[in-house]
Scaffold this motif. Structure first.
Motif, PDB file in Angstrom:
ATOM      1  N   GLN A 113       2.397   6.324   4.826  1.00 24.43           N
ATOM      2  CA  GLN A 113       1.623   6.940   3.740  1.00 24.43           C
ATOM      3  C   GLN A 113       1.540   6.020   2.526  1.00 24.43           C
ATOM      4  N   ASP A 114       2.602   5.268   2.237  1.00 27.05           N
ATOM      5  CA  ASP A 114       2.558   4.302   1.127  1.00 27.05           C
ATOM      6  C   ASP A 114       1.471   3.257   1.372  1.00 27.05           C
ATOM      7  N   ILE A 115       1.346   2.817   2.607  1.00 28.02           N
ATOM      8  CA  ILE A 115       0.329   1.824   2.952  1.00 28.02           C
ATOM      9  C   ILE A 115      -1.059   2.444   2.850  1.00 28.02           C
ATOM     10  N   ILE A 116      -1.207   3.669   3.323  1.00 31.77           N
ATOM     11  CA  ILE A 116      -2.483   4.376   3.194  1.00 31.77           C
ATOM     12  C   ILE A 116      -2.862   4.517   1.727  1.00 31.77           C
ATOM     13  N   ASN A 117      -1.907   4.895   0.898  1.00 33.10           N
ATOM     14  CA  ASN A 117      -2.169   5.036  -0.539  1.00 33.10           C
ATOM     15  C   ASN A 117      -2.600   3.713  -1.154  1.00 33.10           C
ATOM     16  N   ALA A 118      -1.950   2.629  -0.758  1.00 31.99           N
ATOM     17  CA  ALA A 118      -2.318   1.307  -1.274  1.00 31.99           C
ATOM     18  C   ALA A 118      -3.752   0.964  -0.897  1.00 31.99           C
ATOM     19  N   ILE A 119      -4.126   1.251   0.342  1.00 31.70           N
ATOM     20  CA  ILE A 119      -5.501   0.990   0.790  1.00 31.70           C
ATOM     21  C   ILE A 119      -6.477   1.850   0.002  1.00 31.70           C
ATOM     22  N   ASN A 120      -6.153   3.135  -0.151  1.00 35.07           N
ATOM     23  CA  ASN A 120      -7.030   4.044  -0.898  1.00 35.07           C
ATOM     24  C   ASN A 120      -7.163   3.663  -2.362  1.00 35.07           C
ATOM     25  N   ASN A 121      -6.168   2.942  -2.883  1.00 33.35           N
ATOM     26  CA  ASN A 121      -6.194   2.503  -4.277  1.00 33.35           C
ATOM     27  C   ASN A 121      -6.710   1.077  -4.433  1.00 33.35           C
ATOM     28  N   GLY A 122      -7.317   0.538  -3.389  1.00 32.99           N
ATOM     29  CA  GLY A 122      -8.009  -0.730  -3.520  1.00 32.99           C
ATOM     30  C   GLY A 122      -7.395  -1.950  -2.868  1.00 32.99           C
ATOM     31  N   ALA A 123      -6.270  -1.811  -2.183  1.00 31.20           N
ATOM     32  CA  ALA A 123      -5.680  -2.965  -1.495  1.00 31.20           C
ATOM     33  C   ALA A 123      -6.569  -3.316  -0.295  1.00 31.20           C
ATOM     34  N   THR A 124      -7.124  -4.502  -0.307  1.00 31.01           N
ATOM     35  CA  THR A 124      -8.087  -4.900   0.724  1.00 31.01           C
ATOM     36  C   THR A 124      -7.528  -5.916   1.710  1.00 31.01           C
ATOM     37  N   THR A 125      -6.298  -6.343   1.504  1.00 30.84           N
ATOM     38  CA  THR A 125      -5.659  -7.293   2.419  1.00 30.84           C
ATOM     39  C   THR A 125      -4.224  -6.846   2.678  1.00 30.84           C
ATOM     40  N   VAL A 126      -3.666  -7.338   3.758  1.00 27.77           N
ATOM     41  CA  VAL A 126      -2.260  -7.052   4.065  1.00 27.77           C
ATOM     42  C   VAL A 126      -1.374  -7.589   2.943  1.00 27.77           C
ATOM     43  N   GLU A 127      -1.694  -8.754   2.445  1.00 27.16           N
ATOM     44  CA  GLU A 127      -0.903  -9.352   1.380  1.00 27.16           C
ATOM     45  C   GLU A 127      -0.891  -8.463   0.136  1.00 27.16           C
ATOM     46  N   LYS A 128      -2.034  -7.854  -0.182  1.00 30.33           N
ATOM     47  CA  LYS A 128      -2.115  -6.962  -1.340  1.00 30.33           C
ATOM     48  C   LYS A 128      -1.305  -5.695  -1.084  1.00 30.33           C
ATOM     49  N   VAL A 129      -1.348  -5.176   0.137  1.00 23.44           N
ATOM     50  CA  VAL A 129      -0.532  -4.004   0.492  1.00 23.44           C
ATOM     51  C   VAL A 129       0.944  -4.328   0.302  1.00 23.44           C
ATOM     52  N   ILE A 130       1.355  -5.495   0.753  1.00 23.52           N
ATOM     53  CA  ILE A 130       2.756  -5.915   0.596  1.00 23.52           C
ATOM     54  C   ILE A 130       3.119  -6.010  -0.877  1.00 23.52           C
ATOM     55  N   GLU A 131       2.234  -6.582  -1.672  1.00 21.70           N
ATOM     56  CA  GLU A 131       2.472  -6.715  -3.116  1.00 21.70           C
ATOM     57  C   GLU A 131       2.585  -5.346  -3.788  1.00 21.70           C
ATOM     58  N   VAL A 132       1.660  -4.457  -3.473  1.00 17.37           N
ATOM     59  CA  VAL A 132       1.601  -3.144  -4.126  1.00 17.37           C
ATOM     60  C   VAL A 132       2.766  -2.243  -3.704  1.00 17.37           C
ATOM     61  N   THR A 133       3.112  -2.261  -2.430  1.00 14.54           N
ATOM     62  CA  THR A 133       4.151  -1.357  -1.924  1.00 14.54           C
ATOM     63  C   THR A 133       5.568  -1.897  -2.100  1.00 14.54           C
ATOM     64  N   GLY A 134       5.690  -3.200  -2.271  1.00 15.60           N
ATOM     65  CA  GLY A 134       7.020  -3.800  -2.356  1.00 15.60           C
ATOM     66  C   GLY A 134       7.632  -4.075  -0.991  1.00 15.60           C
ATOM     67  N   ALA A 135       6.842  -3.946   0.046  1.00 13.99           N
ATOM     68  CA  ALA A 135       7.345  -4.214   1.394  1.00 13.99           C
ATOM     69  C   ALA A 135       7.798  -5.671   1.512  1.00 13.99           C
ATOM     70  N   MET A 136       8.787  -5.905   2.329  1.00 17.91           N
ATOM     71  CA  MET A 136       9.292  -7.234   2.677  1.00 17.91           C
ATOM     72  C   MET A 136       9.999  -7.967   1.539  1.00 17.91           C
ATOM     73  N   LYS A 137      10.303  -7.306   0.445  1.00 14.55           N
ATOM     74  CA  LYS A 137      11.063  -7.962  -0.629  1.00 14.55           C
ATOM     75  C   LYS A 137      12.544  -7.853  -0.296  1.00 14.55           C
ATOM     76  N   ASN A 138      13.252  -8.941  -0.450  1.00 24.17           N
ATOM     77  CA  ASN A 138      14.688  -8.974  -0.153  1.00 24.17           C
ATOM     78  C   ASN A 138      14.978  -8.407   1.229  1.00 24.17           C
ATOM     79  N   SER A 139      14.200  -8.849   2.194  1.00 20.88           N
ATOM     80  CA  SER A 139      14.303  -8.262   3.529  1.00 20.88           C
ATOM     81  C   SER A 139      15.540  -8.725   4.288  1.00 20.88           C
TER      82      SER A 139
END
Length: 82
Positions: A31-57
């Motif tokens: 759902q976080d990824i869906i929200n990022a897309i709905n809020n304008g994230a147009t690339t996987v990299e932008k989704v990662i930036e917006v959601t905070g995914a993969m930080k300090n993994s």
């Protein structure tokens, strides 16, 4: 597609199975990824930036699959990006 992946990147040929989280290290849900897309994230990299995914993994420890979540993020992004 960007080559940005976490340090414990997985074999991308493995089957994608989405569990409670897509990114367990940072508790990012589908759902976080869906929200990022709905809020304008147009690339996987932008989704990662917006959601905070993969930080300090530390996927080998945090992800029940023991693998990097990058391919799962790409899968969910492609599934919901219209």
């Amino acid at each position: 597609m960007s080559s940005k992946k976490c340090s414990c990147c997985c074999d991308e040929s493995k089957k994608v199975i989405i569990g409670e989280y897509v990114c367990y290290c940072n508790h990012v849900t589908e759902q976080d990824i869906i929200n990022a897309i709905n809020n304008g994230a147009t690339t996987v990299e932008k989704v990662i930036e917006v959601t905070g995914a993969m930080k300090n993994s530390n996927c080998a420890v945090n992800n029940p699959k023991g693998t990097c979540c990058y391919s799962d993020i790409v899968y969910v992004f492609n599934k919901h990006n219209k």
